[in-house]
Structure formats: structure tokens, C-alpha cells
Design an enzyme around this catalytic site. Structure first.
Site, short mmCIF file in Angstrom:
data_model
loop_
_atom_site.label_atom_id
_atom_site.label_comp_id
_atom_site.label_asym_id
_atom_site.label_seq_id
_atom_site.Cartn_x
_atom_site.Cartn_y
_atom_site.Cartn_z
N ILE A 196 3.96 -39.67 91.21
CA ILE A 196 3.98 -40.47 89.91
C ILE A 196 5.48 -39.75 89.42
O ILE A 196 5.59 -38.83 89.02
CB ILE A 196 2.86 -40.31 89.23
CG1 ILE A 196 1.52 -40.59 89.84
CG2 ILE A 196 3.23 -41.11 87.81
CD1 ILE A 196 0.19 -40.35 88.93
N CYS A 209 16.44 -53.77 71.32
CA CYS A 209 17.42 -53.33 70.41
C CYS A 209 17.85 -54.54 69.54
O CYS A 209 18.46 -54.29 68.62
CB CYS A 209 18.60 -52.65 71.15
SG CYS A 209 18.03 -51.65 72.17
N LYS A 240 48.92 -39.66 67.03
CA LYS A 240 48.02 -38.62 66.99
C LYS A 240 46.61 -39.21 66.76
O LYS A 240 46.30 -39.41 65.59
CB LYS A 240 48.33 -37.62 65.84
CG LYS A 240 49.70 -36.92 66.18
CD LYS A 240 50.09 -36.28 64.65
CE LYS A 240 51.59 -35.41 65.12
NZ LYS A 240 52.56 -36.57 64.53
C1 LIG Z 1 13.65 -52.48 66.96
C2 LIG Z 1 14.16 -51.52 67.90
C3 LIG Z 1 15.49 -51.28 67.98
C4 LIG Z 1 16.15 -50.56 68.87
N1 LIG Z 1 17.41 -50.26 68.98
C5 LIG Z 1 18.22 -49.44 69.86
C6 LIG Z 1 19.51 -49.27 69.68
O1 LIG Z 1 20.28 -49.85 69.10
N2 LIG Z 1 20.20 -48.45 70.55
C7 LIG Z 1 19.14 -47.92 71.58
O2 LIG Z 1 19.89 -47.02 72.44
N3 LIG Z 1 17.86 -47.76 71.50
C8 LIG Z 1 17.37 -48.67 70.65
N4 LIG Z 1 16.04 -48.95 70.67
C9 LIG Z 1 15.16 -48.05 71.71
C10 LIG Z 1 14.98 -48.53 73.21
O3 LIG Z 1 14.48 -49.76 72.84
C11 LIG Z 1 13.96 -47.78 73.98
O4 LIG Z 1 14.66 -46.54 73.73
C12 LIG Z 1 13.76 -48.28 75.21
O5 LIG Z 1 13.44 -49.64 75.14
C13 LIG Z 1 12.96 -47.41 75.90
O6 LIG Z 1 12.54 -48.07 77.27
P1 LIG Z 1 11.25 -47.77 77.76
O7 LIG Z 1 11.25 -48.30 79.08
O8 LIG Z 1 10.75 -46.14 77.32
O9 LIG Z 1 10.32 -48.48 76.60
P2 LIG Z 1 9.92 -50.11 76.45
O10 LIG Z 1 11.30 -50.62 76.58
O11 LIG Z 1 9.41 -49.89 75.05
O12 LIG Z 1 9.07 -50.51 77.12
C14 LIG Z 1 7.89 -49.96 77.54
C15 LIG Z 1 6.79 -51.17 77.63
O13 LIG Z 1 5.73 -50.68 78.37
C16 LIG Z 1 4.65 -51.47 78.12
N5 LIG Z 1 3.29 -50.45 78.06
C17 LIG Z 1 3.00 -49.38 77.38
N6 LIG Z 1 1.93 -48.89 78.00
C18 LIG Z 1 1.34 -49.79 78.78
C19 LIG Z 1 0.29 -49.93 79.56
N7 LIG Z 1 -0.83 -49.07 79.64
N8 LIG Z 1 -0.11 -51.25 80.43
C20 LIG Z 1 1.04 -51.99 80.56
N9 LIG Z 1 2.12 -51.89 79.83
C21 LIG Z 1 2.26 -50.97 78.99
C22 LIG Z 1 4.79 -51.70 76.48
O14 LIG Z 1 4.11 -52.88 76.30
C23 LIG Z 1 6.38 -51.93 76.62
O15 LIG Z 1 6.70 -53.27 76.46
C24 LIG Z 1 15.36 -49.66 69.82
C25 LIG Z 1 13.91 -49.77 69.72
C26 LIG Z 1 13.28 -50.77 68.91
C27 LIG Z 1 11.96 -50.90 68.99
C1 LIG Z 2 55.31 -38.12 59.98
C2 LIG Z 2 55.46 -36.76 60.88
C3 LIG Z 2 56.48 -35.97 60.66
C4 LIG Z 2 54.16 -36.05 60.64
O1 LIG Z 2 53.86 -35.01 61.59
P1 LIG Z 2 52.65 -33.99 61.59
O2 LIG Z 2 52.80 -33.36 60.29
O3 LIG Z 2 52.75 -33.09 62.81
O4 LIG Z 2 51.47 -34.91 61.64
P2 LIG Z 2 50.15 -35.35 60.67
O5 LIG Z 2 50.97 -35.85 59.37
O6 LIG Z 2 49.35 -36.11 61.10
O7 LIG Z 2 49.73 -33.81 60.27
C5 LIG Z 2 49.16 -33.55 61.46
C6 LIG Z 2 48.79 -31.85 60.85
O8 LIG Z 2 47.79 -32.00 59.91
C7 LIG Z 2 46.80 -31.31 60.11
N1 LIG Z 2 45.58 -31.98 59.54
C8 LIG Z 2 45.48 -33.46 59.56
N2 LIG Z 2 44.44 -33.97 59.00
C9 LIG Z 2 43.96 -32.74 58.48
C10 LIG Z 2 42.67 -32.34 57.51
N3 LIG Z 2 42.00 -33.56 57.14
N4 LIG Z 2 42.51 -31.34 57.32
C11 LIG Z 2 43.15 -30.20 57.73
N5 LIG Z 2 44.19 -30.46 58.33
C12 LIG Z 2 44.52 -31.66 58.81
C13 LIG Z 2 46.57 -31.15 61.55
O9 LIG Z 2 45.96 -29.99 62.05
C14 LIG Z 2 47.88 -31.09 62.01
O10 LIG Z 2 48.52 -29.86 61.87
P3 LIG Z 2 48.99 -28.74 62.92
O11 LIG Z 2 50.00 -29.64 63.88
O12 LIG Z 2 49.67 -27.51 62.23
O13 LIG Z 2 47.67 -28.48 63.43
C15 LIG Z 2 55.55 -37.41 62.49
O14 LIG Z 2 54.37 -37.71 62.85
C16 LIG Z 2 56.41 -38.61 62.53
O15 LIG Z 2 57.61 -38.35 62.46
N6 LIG Z 2 56.01 -39.62 62.85
C17 LIG Z 2 56.77 -40.98 62.91
C18 LIG Z 2 57.50 -41.01 64.20
C19 LIG Z 2 56.58 -41.42 65.47
O16 LIG Z 2 55.48 -40.68 65.81
N7 LIG Z 2 56.85 -42.51 65.98
C20 LIG Z 2 56.03 -42.80 67.07
C21 LIG Z 2 54.87 -43.54 66.92
S1 LIG Z 2 55.17 -44.82 65.99
#
Ligand SMILES: Cc1cc2nc3c(=O)[nH]c(=O)nc-3n(C[C@H](O)[C@H](O)[C@H](O)COP(=O)(O)OP(=O)(O)OC[C@H]3O[C@@H](n4cnc5c(N)ncnc54)[C@H](O)[C@@H]3O)c2cc1C
Ligand SMILES: CC(C)(COP(=O)(O)OP(=O)(O)OC[C@H]1O[C@@H](n2cnc3c(N)ncnc32)[C@H](O)[C@@H]1OP(=O)(O)O)[C@@H](O)C(=O)NCCC(=O)NCCS
Ligand SMILES: Cc1cc2nc3c(=O)[nH]c(=O)nc-3n(C[C@H](O)[C@H](O)[C@H](O)COP(=O)(O)OP(=O)(O)OC[C@H]3O[C@@H](n4cnc5c(N)ncnc54)[C@H](O)[C@@H]3O)c2cc1C
Ligand SMILES: CC(C)(COP(=O)(O)OP(=O)(O)OC[C@H]1O[C@@H](n2cnc3c(N)ncnc32)[C@H](O)[C@@H]1OP(=O)(O)O)[C@@H](O)C(=O)NCCC(=O)NCCS
Lengths: 554, 554
Positions: free
Chosen positions: A278, A42, A437
Site C-alpha cells: 500500500i 484549486c 541587478k
Molecule cells: C478550494 C481549494 C483551493 C486550492 N488551491 C490550491 C492552490 O492554489 N495551490 C495548491 O497547490 N493547492 C491548492 N489546493 C490544494 C490541492 O487541491 C490539494 O493539495 C490536492 O488536491 C491534494 O491532492 P490529493 O490527491 O491528495 O487530494 P484530492 O485532490 O482532494 O483528492 C482526494 C479525493 O479522494 C476522495 N476520497 C477520499 N476518501 C475516499 C474514499 N474513502 N473513497 C473514495 N474516495 C475517497 C475524495 O472525494 C477526493 O475527491 C486547493 C484546495 C482547495 C480545496
Molecule cells: C546607478 C548605479 C550607479 C547604481 O549602482 P549601485 O549603487 O551598485 O546599485 P543600486 O543602487 O542598485 O544599489 C545596490 C546596493 O545597495 C544595497 N541595497 C539595495 N537595496 C537595499 C536595501 N533595501 N537595504 C539595504 N541595502 C540595499 C545593495 O546591497 C548594494 O550594495 P553593495 O553592492 O554594497 O552590496 C549603477 O547601477 C548604474 O550606473 N546603472 C545604470 C547603468 C547600467 O547599469 N546600464 C545597463 C542597464 S540599463
């Protein structure tokens, strides 16, 4: 007990470690084709820009360190060629010496990962085209960057890895283009959410070609031309192909293990394959999507790691009754897109729609923390839920705090919570960290209003269709201030500022359904409440407001 | 329907807004003693340093704005003097004109908040002593800072508000001292967790007097002396008293409404007081702690806001069957302590101990995100759970990501999840945001190992007692590297580096119980597993490692 593990990275190394902790006596052999076990897949894209400056940091643990701590027989640069299930042996080839050996096992674990898709596009063999899956891949890319000093990078595929690579090319100073066949990047997101990332990437000067596919590549002397299906051409000095991965199932298939319908190794809830000796985990297997109940491929490191811990226990279990269940995955994922984080969990609207399940979806835009405390950033949050309130999925995009909200909702989905439960969550609040909220509470508020009938919403695409096909069938009211209205509004919208609405009700005709909107949805909701209680029967509020509409239709 | 609301801030203003959205016709009167409704109580301390530079930002909505949007009859600078329940009237006094009026109601909501504790300590009337609850309080403090240019600030009370004030004094350039009667600041945290904040605040040059109380104050010409019970004296130019709050119940008590045993207004699960026409929310009421099932005072804005939304619906409900339930609070809270965030939810170890419930508690230290990606910061996470795995509470402290982990665990607690569920959570992972094994997963791993008997842990205080009272009864092994051991270790500890443990088992005597430890607990756990499977029957691993021990005993 002798255990062979094929694949020495996320799933394999984690399982090996847990196996050793559980069983000091077992003989554990870890087979890895590549030169390194246990590297940070990753992290690979981040070495391109130097964000992760040291290559060595990508080696999470070394072979020597792992062996010393866990007494594992680690064999890197060794490929498993075939499995003989009848004799419980694996044939291995040492990739340096070419020597082949046969190793027996009592239990075998497959964690071979996935292979990068490389379709037979004409010209795909170009030396300027790379893929990124492991350290040798990265080394090749880094070598090319160093030697050829490319200035124009093209990334084929706007999925997570493609976008990471694009960002890191850009950060390294390359002019970067992303080509995506679908209408939007970030496949697990719905259009209007991905649109936020489109706008952001374009602001960063990344070029996007959406809804377009590569037709072929042509090498020129000092660059390659990417020809798109649309006829467009892009010049590239370096190209990364990142259109997805497919489970690495060759070994399993050749050994006659059952594969699933979508191409992964089939395992039961104990992560056992069709052969009781397996087991398999990671990118190579099919899992159950916890929300839809359908089979899915979820090639992510989190699931691989957790499966590995469970499978290790199950491989040592005396019998199935002592086994632990893997309860499926839901595809919680996150991506850094320049300054944004784009996070999601569960199903998106498109997926729920495809399943034919009745649902509602609402969009809110809330501050990452109290607006009066400096640094608050907007989080756009989309919630998709059933008519009974069950949360199906969520998507969040923002500069700060999107990860937190998605993790909270992922936890809620796992618990089977409803939107009312989200409204009721007690999250940590102080001005630098949240709001009294919280955005998750507010998303819950809005959704419960939608479900209990106190708030009728309309989505941006439905409204777009009406405005395109039959604009005269509705009356459109912009309840923002005249200043906001003057900058931009929807075609045909009349401006009646919310705070004057009660006084100006007489101006509104009663013949047509009303659609109200504001910037994010809140004022539109308050206007909706006033109108509904003032004799207007058909009113709806644009969910996500003008902001979402503008992004989505840009 | 005529509704009077007493208290125009978190609970009152939120309820007023929801009431209007639900009922366009109701007559809603909002009574506030102070000059402002709807201000940001929680932001007040941050104006002291200028972090929130504009005072106006603290006024979340103005009286005029609120009236325009919600058609509420807002009366600030108006005190509710008494309630006549028989006639359903409230007597009000206009604090500017002195005029008294009687206003009738169909439903009454009390959201009067809390009052700052001001015990009769000799000298407490000093003009250099302030409290902070509202904007006029803040104005007084700001005026004193401007006029008197104090250099030395003393904050009495190391609770959340006291610490916020201390930080903001410090950031303004004052030399700041905090006096706390208990042995540690941050009351909802356990000792060893609060100790992290002690160390951090001292690093920032904030002086802490712990386990010491104010005896009396004495004014001098240009400063005040704070005399502590220990005999110590502190010179102060400005003093903030912040030793806690108590529910504001005068009106309720005078009106004969039932109060609870711990001093708050008693309400049922619909937030109705003993008078069916009167409801109450916020700091003034007693709630049920969702985890312990006991009555509690939880004076926080999140609960007040959510109660307000529920109570508004219940006040309009035709009958109790249409009412919504408030399901209690669990005290999820967070505080910025300079660069740290200290967050907690549910019960801490001390509280669980006091309830006499069998429990276990484990401590982990994990990176806020993947260690190979820049900027990863350590999160110290303590988990307290029952023998059946139910999560009772958690505390997290760190520079980044503590808020996220506590929000996730708060959600899990609300859902009744176990530590196994935490291990199984699918949280969003990419290197900039988390780890494939998230800190919450790891806390779940450790806890499930503790509960299933595969990992015996010992807490820092238990080990401290043994080392003090009977060091010879155990054999203590430090499994860190010789380099780490050389810097500092526990008295009497022998160093056998983890990676050599298997080879050096022969050096360990078999007569006494073994206690192993490393820096954070992980290597100690691996060592534990090796030892247990190598014939050592009594082994335990120091939870949280040397790091926690050192902090806690500093
Ligand atoms: C560039 C990249 C970015 C990614 N980013 C993310 C991310 O941000 N978040 C996320 O959740 N996932 C990410 N993934 C996916 C994540 O890496 C995989 O889901 C995870 O590694 C899967 O694990 P695995 O053990 O199944 O396979 P791998 O980790 O790929 O390991 C499998 C290994 O088995 C070996 N192998 C295969 N066949 C054989 C064989 N016959 N003999 C010997 N060895 C073998 C391979 O060489 C390989 O090294 C990313 C993957 C890549 C490539
Ligand atoms: C300002 C204040 C009166 C607002 O109260 P509020 O109207 O209930 O709150 P919001 O402005 O967040 O609005 C929420 C409402 O809008 C709705 N809403 C919010 N975003 C929405 C969106 N994108 N689309 C549709 N509806 C939306 C919500 O459903 C909610 O309505 P509901 O309660 O009828 O379901 C109140 O929060 C307040 O006095 N705050 C200051 C005091 C305080 O909380 N101090 C302690 C923390 S510092
Ligand atoms: C400095 C400070 C920092 C805080 N920080 C946080 C934080 O970070 N996170 C958090 O969750 N909580 C925080 N809180 C607590 C939070 O502000 C309260 O829990 C919340 O405001 C309680 O809401 P309430 O409606 O019960 O009371 P309040 O918001 O206090 O409102 C009560 C109002 O009622 C008025 N009133 C009382 N009696 C009468 C009467 N007889 N007639 C007319 N008016 C009356 C009072 O003047 C007061 O304005 C903080 C509080 C303070 C003071
Ligand atoms: C390096 C690697 C082998 C480590 O695997 P691991 O030992 O299972 O994982 P960790 O080092 O996080 O240790 C977790 C174990 O330590 C225990 N532990 C963690 N912190 C602890 C603490 N403070 N006290 C006690 N025990 C602790 C956990 O309970 C867990 O043990 P268990 O599974 O037996 O319950 C494996 O994670 C790996 O190969 N990673 C790189 C590949 C990869 O994941 N790529 C994809 C993402 S980039």
C-alpha cells in the site's frame, strides 16, 4: 498486476495516468467518492465570482475522456469503506445503488486528500455556513448565492483558501469580512509581510478581524450573527468556514496502517506505507520538510502531483532498489490577494526562530523591472538565512514578479545555495522583465553584507521594542530627504539627508548606538557605511526601511 | 589609495559606488567620454516609440547626484587617451576644452564597453544610417525622426538590439523591415524557436529578409536604397545598423595588456588583467562560459553589473587570497518581441552540436498558468541536455511567463542540476500563476523520459529530411482528432485518433519504423507508450508536435 487507487483527483488521477503510460497491461481501478474525478480543486473559489465563468472548465478531464485515453476502470460515486490487508481487498460502496462489492488488489494507492476542519463551535450547523473542498460544495455555495442573494459574507480563516474565497465574494459584490484567530492572515508569512496584504485588502474594503476567534454562531430569521471571542459581532448572510484541513486518514487508520505524530499517513521515502503493498500520496500523508528536516503536512497540489508520478513508478518497480525517492517538500506556495501576489518558499522567520536555529533575516523592496520602463511595481522580498549563508526561506509580495523571484529562490534552496549564490545568479534582464541587478541578486547582496559584517541591520520589531521601552538608549537618524521626513517619520528621529551626511557628521553625538533608516533600506545602508567608517562604532540600519516599519506597526 | 575608472556606465558606475561604500577614504576618479554617466543603455530603444516617454528617465543617476552621494570625482566628456603602466598614469583629454592632463593611479579599472560594428560596406556613410549605443546616438536618431519624418525604416541585423529598435520604429508608426544575414533572427535561439518570433513579427507587419546580407547602400534625393546580396532592394528613409558589437580594447591594446583569442581584454578569475594594478569588466572582457567552459564575449548588463561589484572588492583586497572569484557567465538573456518574450540561458542546440557533445533536445508547449483560469498563454520551451541529464541550456518563447521559466532554469544550470531535478522542483502554484505541473517540471518529465528510454523522440528537422528524401521508409501517424487532421497535417500522415488507437492497432503495418505526432507532443507520447507496449519496436514521437514542425518549416 491489479492496482486500486482510492481518490480520483490530484494524486489519484495523476498516478493512474502515469501507471497506464508505464504499463499497458495493468488493471487499474480508480475509486472516487465524489461525482467527479480529476477536477480543479484549486480553481473552485474563482467560480464564485465568475472569474472562471464556466463550471465545466473546472472538470479538467471527464470520466469518459480519461477512460478512453487511459483505459482506466473509473468508479465515481463509489466510496472505499475498508481495506482488508490480509486478503488484499477493498470493500466499495456504490453511493447511488448502495451496493457493496469487494475488489482485490496487488497494489493499493491511497490519495484520499484532506477533510475540512469543522470544530464543534455552537451554531456551526447553520444552513448559512459552508465549506469548500469539491464541486458539490461549490454547487451548494453557488445555489445559496443564487437563491438567497446574500450581501454580507464572512469568511472564517485567513489562510490561502479563505482569502481566495473572500476575494471572490468581494468581486461578486458582497461586503466581505475575514476573521482570523492569529495576529495576521497568510500563515506561512511573517507579520510584517502579511501586513502588506492587510493594508491591501482593507484598501479593497475587505474587513479584517485579526487575533480574534469565533465563539459561536446564532441564526436569525434572515441572517446569522457571528459572535467573536472579543465580544464583537458580525452579521452574515453567508459564511465560509476555512480554518484548515486535516489528512483524511480514516481508511488508513481503520486498516491499521501506521500514522505519523502529526496526524498524516506515514510513508517512507518511496511513498510506501507501513504495508508494503500500500502506497500513499497527497494531502493525506506526512512529508519531510526539506529545509527543516522535520515532518510536515503540506497540503498542496504541486507536491501531490509530483508524488503521484513517483509513486506510480514505485508501485510498478520490481524491488525497492528500483524505486525512486521523494525528497520532501518545502512548502513553496503562492496566493493572489486582489492585485497582489503573495509567494513564499521554505521556512519563514517565525519557523526558524521556533527551531532555535541561528539565522538572519533581511528585507528589500525592489522594482519588478527597470524603474525607467513603464509599469515597474515594487516587490517586497524577505530572505531568511543561516549564518553560513544557507537560504532557509523567502517571502515575496508585489503586484508583479513576486512569483518569479520565489520560484528562483525555491530552485536555489533545493540546490542548497547560499546567499552569495543568489548574488551571483545570472537572470534574464531586459527593461520590461527585470533589472541588471535583479531583486533576487539584491536580496543576495544585502544578505551577504549582513553576514560578512559590512552591514548591521535591525529588524522592525526590535526597533519598535526599543522605541517603546527605552527610546533614549539610541540615536535615531532618518537619512531621507526633508520632504519625506516631513510627511512621516519615526518618533524621535532626527533628519540628516544622506547626501549631506558627510558634511554634517559633527552634529551626531557619539555617546549612543546609532540607528539609521531610510524608506526601503538602501540609503540607510549607504549612510551606515559612511558612519561606520567615520568613527561611529555602533550603527545599525533598519532592514526594509520605514516602509516595512510603517506597514508592520500600522 | 587612488583609483581611476575608465567608463562611467554599467560596469564603471557600479564599481565606483561599491568602491566608495567599501572605502570611504579612497580617491575615486570616474572618467567618461560621453556627456552622461550611468545611463540606461538598455532603455534607449524604447524612447524611439515613446514607450519610455521622458528622455530624462534614461539618466539613471545624474553626475551631481552621484557625486553628492558617493563623493566620486566624476569627469564626463573626458576621454582616456592612453595608459602609462610603468608610471601608473592615464592621459586624459577634456573633450570640451581639449586640455590634456595626466592622472596617476594605484589601481585602474577598465569598463569601456563595446563599439558598434560598422563594416566598410559601400554607402555606409549615408546620413540616413545610424547606430545606437548611447544617448548622443539616440539624440541623433530622435532628431532625424523629428526633422525628416521617415516612413520606412530598415534595421540591419536581427539581434536583440536590432529587434528592439525595429519594434519601437514599428510602434512609432514606421513601416519596418529587418535584414538578417543568418537564416533566423535572435542568434542565441535555435531555428525552430526563432521561427515563432518570425511568425509573430510578420503578423505585426514587420518585414523580414532572412539569410540575406547588405551588399551596398545608395542614397537618393529623399531616401536610401538598401541593396541586398540576393539582388533585392529595399527603400529606406532611416536605417539602423545593428549587426553586433566588438569589445572596446584600444586603450588596453595600446597599453600592451593581454587580449584574448576572440578579441576581448583577457582577465583572470579575479577580473585582473595581465597588469596586476589594472582590472577590467563588462562588454570589453572575455569571460568563461560556465556551461561550455569556453571563452566567450557576453555583452550584457547583468554580468557587467555583477563583475563590477566583485572587481570593486578585489581592487581593494590586500592580496589575491582575499579576492572574490567571478565564476563566468552563461548568457542568460531576454527580449521583448512585440507581445512575446523570448528568453534563453546556457547553450542552444546548435552550440552544443558545434562542441560535439552528445546531447538530447526536447520541446514542450505548456500553459503559462492553469488552463481553466483566464489568460493562460502558451509557452514554448526547448530544453537541451546531456546524456547524463545535465542541463545545457533552455529557450522559452511566449506571451507570459517565459522569463520566469528561464530564470528558474538558469538557477538550475548554475547549480549543476539535471533534468530529473527540474522534474522535482517545487514551484509556486495557484491557478493565476502556474500549474501543479509547472512547464519547467513538464520539460523535466519529458527529458527524463527521453533519457531513461521510455520516450523516443524525433526532431522536426530530422523528420523533415526523411519526408523529403525517403518518405517511404517510415509510417507516419497523426494521433490528433479528425477535425485537427482535416485542417492540416504532415504529408503522407495517416490519422488514427489517440483515443481509438488501442482498438485500431490492427490497421498499422509492422514493416516500417513508426513516427507518431500530435499537436504539441503529449498525445504523441501517450500513443508512443501504447505502441511500444503493443509490439511495435521502432516508434518515435515528434518533439514539439505539429506545432513546432509547422513553425519551423513555414
Ligand atoms: C478550494 C481549494 C483551493 C486550492 N488551491 C490550491 C492552490 O492554489 N495551490 C495548491 O497547490 N493547492 C491548492 N489546493 C490544494 C490541492 O487541491 C490539494 O493539495 C490536492 O488536491 C491534494 O491532492 P490529493 O490527491 O491528495 O487530494 P484530492 O485532490 O482532494 O483528492 C482526494 C479525493 O479522494 C476522495 N476520497 C477520499 N476518501 C475516499 C474514499 N474513502 N473513497 C473514495 N474516495 C475517497 C475524495 O472525494 C477526493 O475527491 C486547493 C484546495 C482547495 C480545496
Ligand atoms: C546607478 C548605479 C550607479 C547604481 O549602482 P549601485 O549603487 O551598485 O546599485 P543600486 O543602487 O542598485 O544599489 C545596490 C546596493 O545597495 C544595497 N541595497 C539595495 N537595496 C537595499 C536595501 N533595501 N537595504 C539595504 N541595502 C540595499 C545593495 O546591497 C548594494 O550594495 P553593495 O553592492 O554594497 O552590496 C549603477 O547601477 C548604474 O550606473 N546603472 C545604470 C547603468 C547600467 O547599469 N546600464 C545597463 C542597464 S540599463
Ligand atoms: C541599445 C542597447 C540595448 C541594450 N539592452 C540590453 C538589455 O536589454 N539587457 C542587457 O543585459 N544588456 C543590454 N545592453 C547591453 C548593456 O548595456 C551592456 O552590456 C552594458 O552596458 C556593458 O557595460 P560596460 O560598463 O561594459 O559598458 P558601457 O555601459 O557601454 O559603458 C562603457 C562606457 O565607457 C566609455 N568609454 C569607452 N572608452 C572610453 C575612454 N577611452 N575614455 C573614457 N570613456 C570611455 C563609453 O563612452 C561608455 O559610456 C544593451 C545595450 C544597448 C546599446
Ligand atoms: C488531468 C490529469 C489526470 C493529467 O495527469 P497527467 O497525464 O499526469 O498530466 P499531463 O496531462 O500534464 O501530462 C503529463 C505527461 O505528459 C508528458 N508530456 C507533457 N507534455 C508533453 C510534450 N509536449 N511532449 C511529450 N510528452 C509530454 C509528460 O512527460 C507527462 O508524462 P509522464 O508523467 O509519463 O512523464 C491530472 O493532472 C489531474 O487529474 N488534474 C486535475 C486535478 C488536480 O491536479 N487538481 C489540483 C490542481 S487544480
Amino acid at each position: 498486476m491489479k492496482i486500486i487507487i482510492i481518490g480520483g483527483v490530484a494524486g489519484g488521477a495523476t498516478a493512474a495516468a502515469r501507471l497506464r503510460r508505464s504499463d499497458e497491461q495493468a488493471e487499474i481501478v480508480l475509486i472516487e467518492r465524489g461525482p467527479y474525478i480529476s477536477f480543479a480543486n484549486c480553481g473552485l473559489p474563482y467560480h464564485i465570482s465568475g472569474a472562471i465563468a464556466e463550471r465545466g472548465k473546472l472538470l479538467v478531464t471527464t470520466e469518459a475522456g480519461f477512460t478512453a485515453r487511459y483505459a482506466i476502470d473509473v468508479r465515481s460515486r463509489t466510496e472505499a469503506l475498508s481495506i482488508d490487508r490480509a486478503h488484499k481487498t477493498v470493500t466499495l460502496r456504490n453511493l447511488d445503488s448502495g451496493e457493496e462489492t469487494v475488489e482485490s488488489y496487488d497494489r493499493l494507492l491511497l490519495s484520499p486528500g484532506a477533510e475540512v476542519l469543522k470544530p464543534p463551535i455552537p451554531g456551526i450547523g447553520s444552513p448559512r455556513i459552508f465549506t469548500l473542498r469539491n464541486i458539490p460544495d461549490l454547487d451548494r455555495i453557488m445555489a445559496s448565492l443564487g437563491e438567497n442573494k446574500p450581501r454580507r459574507a464572512v469568511v472564517i480563516g485567513g489562510g490561502f483558501i479563505g482569502l481566495e474565497v473572500a476575494e471572490n465574494f468581494h468581486d461578486r459584490g458582497l461586503f466581505t469580512t475575514v476573521v482570523e484567530g492569529a495576529s495576521h492572515i497568510l500563515p506561512p508569512f511573517d507579520d510584517e509581510m502579511a501586513a502588506i496584504a492587510h493594508a491591501h485588502m482593507r484598501e479593497k474594503q475587505v474587513e479584517l478581524y485579526l487575533g480574534d476567534k469565533v465563539d459561536h454562531f446564532e441564526d436569525r430569521a434572515d441572517h446569522t450573527i457571528v459572535f467573536l471571542a472579543s465580544g464583537k459581532r458580525i452579521q452574515a448572510d453567508i459564511i465560509i468556514l476555512s480554518i484548515g484541513v486535516r489528512p483524511e486518514v480514516k481508511l488508513a487508520r481503520d486498516a491499521g496502517l501506521e500514522l505519523g505524530a502529526i496526524g498524516g499517513i506515514k510513508v517512507d521515502e518511496h511513498l510506501r506505507t507501513s504495508d508494503p503493498a500500500i502506497f500513499a500520496v497527497g494531502d493525506a500523508i506526512e512529508v519531510v520538510n526539506k529545509v527543516s528536516g522535520k515532518t510536515a503536512l503540506i497540503p498542496l497540489a504541486g507536491p501531490a502531483n509530483r508524488q503521484a508520478r513517483i509513486v506510480a513508478d514505485n508501485m510498478l518497480a520490481a524491488d525497492p532498489s528500483a524505486c525512486k525517492k521523494y525528497r520532501g517538500a518545502m512548502g513553496t506556495a503562492i496566493l493572489k490577494v486582489f492585485d497582489l501576489a503573495a509567494a513564499c518558499t521554505g521556512l519563514n522567520e517565525a519557523a526558524v526562530q521556533a527551531l532555535g536555529i541561528p539565522y538572519r533575516a533581511s528585507i528589500t523592496h525592489s522594482g519588478s523591472h527597470a524603474s525607467y520602463y513603464p509599469g515597474s511595481q515594487q516587490i517586497s522580498l524577505k530572505l531568511v538565512y543561516g549564518l553560513d549563508g544557507r537560504v532557509f526561506g523567502a517571502q515575496a509580495i508585489g503586484i508583479d514578479g513576486a512569483d518569479k523571484r520565489i520560484d528562483v529562490i525555491a530552485t536555489a534552496i533545493k540546490a542548497g545555495m547560499t546567499v552569495d549564490d543568489l548574488a551571483d545568479l545570472e537572470l534574464a534582464y531586459a527593461p520590461p522583465f527585470g533589472s541588471a541587478k535583479d531583486p533576487v541578486n539584491v536580496a543576495g547582496y544585502v544578505a551577504s553584507n549582513v553576514l560578512d559584517g559590512s552591514h548591521d541591520i535591525i529588524g522592525w520589531s526590535e526597533l519598535r521594542d526599543i522605541l517603546r521601552d527605552a527610546p533614549d538608549t539610541i540615536e535615531l537618524i532618518d537619512v531621507r530627504t526633508p520632504e519625506e521626513y516631513a510627511i512621516a517619520s519615526l518618533p524621535g528621529a532626527r533628519n540628516i539627508e544622506l547626501n549631506q551626511l558627510r558634511k554634517r557628521l559633527g552634529e551626531i553625538g557619539r555617546g549612543k548606538p546609532l540607528v539609521v533608516f531610510c524608506q526601503v533600506g538602501l540609503r540607510g545602508y549607504v549612510a551606515y557605511r559612511i558612519l561606520k567608517q567615520s568613527g561611529f562604532d555602533e550603527v545599525s540600519n533598519l532592514t526594509g526601511g520605514f516602509k516595512t516599519y510603517a506597514w508592520a506597526t500600522e
